[in-house]
Design a protein around this motif. Structure first.
Motif, PDB file in Angstrom:
ATOM      1  N   LEU A 152       0.824  -1.208   0.000  1.00 10.51           N
ATOM      2  CA  LEU A 152       0.000   0.000   0.000  1.00 10.51           C
ATOM      3  C   LEU A 152       0.860   1.261   0.000  1.00 10.51           C
ATOM      4  O   LEU A 152       2.042   1.246   0.358  1.00 10.51           O
ATOM      5  CB  LEU A 152      -0.921  -0.006   1.221  1.00 10.51           C
ATOM      6  CG  LEU A 152      -1.824  -1.243   1.373  1.00 10.51           C
ATOM      7  CD1 LEU A 152      -2.656  -1.139   2.638  1.00 10.51           C
ATOM      8  CD2 LEU A 152      -2.702  -1.443   0.153  1.00 10.51           C
ATOM      9  N   HIS A 153       0.228   2.361  -0.377  1.00  7.43           N
ATOM     10  CA  HIS A 153       0.911   3.650  -0.411  1.00  7.43           C
ATOM     11  C   HIS A 153      -0.124   4.736  -0.170  1.00  7.43           C
ATOM     12  O   HIS A 153      -1.278   4.606  -0.582  1.00  7.43           O
ATOM     13  CB  HIS A 153       1.606   3.848  -1.757  1.00  7.43           C
ATOM     14  CG  HIS A 153       2.585   4.974  -1.778  1.00  7.43           C
ATOM     15  ND1 HIS A 153       2.213   6.289  -1.979  1.00  7.43           N
ATOM     16  CD2 HIS A 153       3.932   4.987  -1.611  1.00  7.43           C
ATOM     17  CE1 HIS A 153       3.291   7.052  -1.948  1.00  7.43           C
ATOM     18  NE2 HIS A 153       4.344   6.301  -1.729  1.00  7.43           N
ATOM     19  N   GLN A 154       0.269   5.812   0.513  1.00 10.21           N
ATOM     20  CA  GLN A 154      -0.683   6.869   0.851  1.00 10.21           C
ATOM     21  C   GLN A 154      -1.143   7.665  -0.357  1.00 10.21           C
ATOM     22  O   GLN A 154      -2.200   8.317  -0.319  1.00 10.21           O
ATOM     23  CB  GLN A 154      -0.068   7.829   1.886  1.00 10.21           C
ATOM     24  CG  GLN A 154       1.112   8.640   1.400  1.00 10.21           C
ATOM     25  CD  GLN A 154       2.432   7.935   1.612  1.00 10.21           C
ATOM     26  OE1 GLN A 154       2.486   6.710   1.702  1.00 10.21           O
ATOM     27  NE2 GLN A 154       3.510   8.708   1.719  1.00 10.21           N
ATOM     28  N   ARG A 155      -0.394   7.598  -1.457  1.00 12.32           N
ATOM     29  CA  ARG A 155      -0.758   8.376  -2.642  1.00 12.32           C
ATOM     30  C   ARG A 155      -1.107   7.459  -3.810  1.00 12.32           C
ATOM     31  O   ARG A 155      -2.174   7.565  -4.402  1.00 12.32           O
ATOM     32  CB  ARG A 155       0.402   9.307  -3.022  1.00 12.32           C
ATOM     33  CG  ARG A 155       0.180  10.159  -4.248  1.00 12.32           C
ATOM     34  CD  ARG A 155       1.364  11.096  -4.502  1.00 12.32           C
ATOM     35  NE  ARG A 155       2.623  10.376  -4.428  1.00 12.32           N
ATOM     36  CZ  ARG A 155       3.485  10.478  -3.408  1.00 12.32           C
ATOM     37  NH1 ARG A 155       3.220  11.284  -2.406  1.00 12.32           N
ATOM     38  NH2 ARG A 155       4.613   9.791  -3.402  1.00 12.32           N
ATOM     39  N   SER A 156      -0.206   6.588  -4.189  1.00 13.38           N
ATOM     40  CA  SER A 156      -0.425   5.668  -5.306  1.00 13.38           C
ATOM     41  C   SER A 156       0.416   4.419  -5.077  1.00 13.38           C
ATOM     42  O   SER A 156       1.617   4.525  -4.780  1.00 13.38           O
ATOM     43  CB  SER A 156      -0.026   6.318  -6.637  1.00 13.38           C
ATOM     44  OG  SER A 156       0.009   5.351  -7.680  1.00 13.38           O
ATOM     45  N   GLU A 157      -0.197   3.244  -5.222  1.00 13.71           N
ATOM     46  CA  GLU A 157       0.553   2.008  -5.065  1.00 13.71           C
ATOM     47  C   GLU A 157       1.689   1.902  -6.079  1.00 13.71           C
ATOM     48  O   GLU A 157       2.676   1.201  -5.847  1.00 13.71           O
ATOM     49  CB  GLU A 157      -0.375   0.788  -5.216  1.00 13.71           C
ATOM     50  CG  GLU A 157      -1.261   0.522  -4.014  1.00 13.71           C
ATOM     51  CD  GLU A 157      -2.449   1.472  -3.950  1.00 13.71           C
ATOM     52  OE1 GLU A 157      -2.734   2.137  -4.974  1.00 13.71           O
ATOM     53  OE2 GLU A 157      -3.091   1.551  -2.881  1.00 13.71           O
ATOM     54  N   LEU A 158       1.571   2.634  -7.200  1.00 18.60           N
ATOM     55  CA  LEU A 158       2.653   2.627  -8.186  1.00 18.60           C
ATOM     56  C   LEU A 158       3.940   3.218  -7.610  1.00 18.60           C
ATOM     57  O   LEU A 158       5.040   2.906  -8.088  1.00 18.60           O
ATOM     58  CB  LEU A 158       2.237   3.400  -9.437  1.00 18.60           C
ATOM     59  CG  LEU A 158       1.131   2.773 -10.285  1.00 18.60           C
ATOM     60  CD1 LEU A 158       0.726   3.718 -11.407  1.00 18.60           C
ATOM     61  CD2 LEU A 158       1.574   1.432 -10.847  1.00 18.60           C
TER      62      LEU A 158
END
Length: 391
Positions: free
Chosen positions: A369-375
């Protein structure tokens, strides 16, 4: 009723004409500048490097962009300038920049930096389409330089996510003797540390024998003293020996990296999300499969065309601002829209993990996971970067 329909038709026509006039007279003159390379010999001739590698992707993007451009009154031109291996790319770059401020760069990292640092290039918009070096996105970043080819770190992070999902904790490594192999191996080490892993025993490939005949005898002996491991990583970015490692190791273990399970920007086995249509169009145009460099060049030119379509402008400053904004999205046959990282100019994109004739999975994997974009779990994230040119 007929009168209302006529009024609606007239109104629609006036809106259409108004839109065309607002977005008309946009002309993008794009150059593709290549510094040809002399590649060292490898053991096998099974994977020849196409003469139009990268260029063919840009040409396909030009055709795709002209389809929309005709409706909007936009025009797109592509010129290709190729410098021989022994030639100096700087005079060619100066000539290119005199006629175009939108340039795709197909050359090694030192040449990329030399071109990006030219005074004539400071107001230009440059796209690196073939150099995967992490430093170009970090310590050696340039504000006029974008990247559509994934970095080493993006590819190795994708691989480590898959390794984590399989709970393979004991890793070994075979590394080639070329600088490209060392760079990929270093990225594997950094990605392993990023995800709480560590690469254990390792060896450097030093054979000069013909593995096409001797792999079944030599590889088991070469890998015997690596000890126990869950997965064998291979760093062979030139495609020299990696193809002979799977199924020949002393221990029957999976192989990944430059062979068997490979993280790539693009491959012919990517078939979902409408990719088959683009694969077919590319094959009809060239008679071959699309390579990662072709995809990166395609993405660079399509990104420019998309920015011109949305802004109705062609100057590099306006296009650069839009490309780095939250409004920019590129539909690129990978299941989600792509965008540029505003801290280093790298194109965010999923990374397919391929094996032979199939895509095994596409990273980022579920759970990362990521707070902005999983990319942004792939490659240098904003808190990790030392790039200051985009601030």
């Amino acid at each position: 009723m007929k009168r209302l329909l006529c009024r609606a038709a007239v109104l629609a026509l006036s809106v259409c004409v108004g839109a065309q006039s607002a977005f008309g007279d946009v002309s993008l003159r794009i150059a593709y500048l290549r510094h040809e390379r002399t590649h060292p010999p490898v053991l096998s001739n099974l994977s020849p490097i196409p003469d139009d590698l990268g260029i063919a992707g840009a040409e396909l993007a030009l055709k795709d962009s002209q389809t929309t451009g005709k409706f909007l009154g936009h025009s797109y031109e592509l010129s290709v300038i190729s410098v021989p291996p022994e030639g100096n790319v700087i005079p060619a770059a100066l000539g290119v920049l005199a006629g175009s401020d939108l340039v795709l760069l197909d050359m090694p990292a030192p040449d990329v930096l030399a071109v990006a640092d030219l005074p004539a290039a400071q107001a230009a918009l440059l796209f690196n389409v073939t150099a995967p070096d992490d430093a170009l996105r970090d310590t050696d970043c340039r504000g006029n330089l974008f990247h559509t080819l994934p970095s080493h770190a993006m590819r190795t992070d994708a691989l480590m996510q898959f390794i984590m999902s399989k709970r393979w904790s004991d890793l070994a490594l075979i590394q080639g003797a070329h600088p490209e192999d060392a760079a990929f191996a270093a990225a594997l080490d950094r990605s392993a540390a990023k995800f709480g892993l560590k690469i254990g025993p390792r060896k450097t490939w030093t054979f000069d024998a013909d593995m096409r005949r001797n792999a079944a005898q030599e590889v088991p002996l070469f890998t015997q003293d690596l000890g126990k491991y869950d997965l064998l990583l291979v760093a062979d970015e030139l495609g020299d020996f990696a193809r002979y490692i799977p199924y020949n190791t002393w221990l029957p273990r999976p192989v990944a990296g430059s062979a068997a399970l490979v993280p790539v920007a693009w491959d012919r086995v990517v078939e979902q999300w409408g990719a088959v249509q683009m694969q077919n169009r590319f094959h009809d145009q060239t008679g071959r499969d699309m390579h990662p460099e072709d995809y990166a060049a395609w993405a660079a030119l399509r990104a420019l065309a998309e920015a011109a379509t949305r802004t109705g402008q062609s100057d590099p400053a306006t296009l650069r601002s839009y490309l780095l904004s939250d409004a920019f999205q590129l539909a690129a046959f990978k299941g989600r829209p792509l965008s540029f990282r505003p801290w280093n100019g790298q194109l965010r994109q999923p990374i397919p993990l391929i094996s032979g004739d199939a895509m095994v999975v596409q990273a980022p994997l579920p759970g990362f996971l990521h707070q902005r974009s999983e990319l942004d779990t792939l490659g240098r994230d904003a808190p990790e970067t030392t790039c200051k040119a985009f601030q």
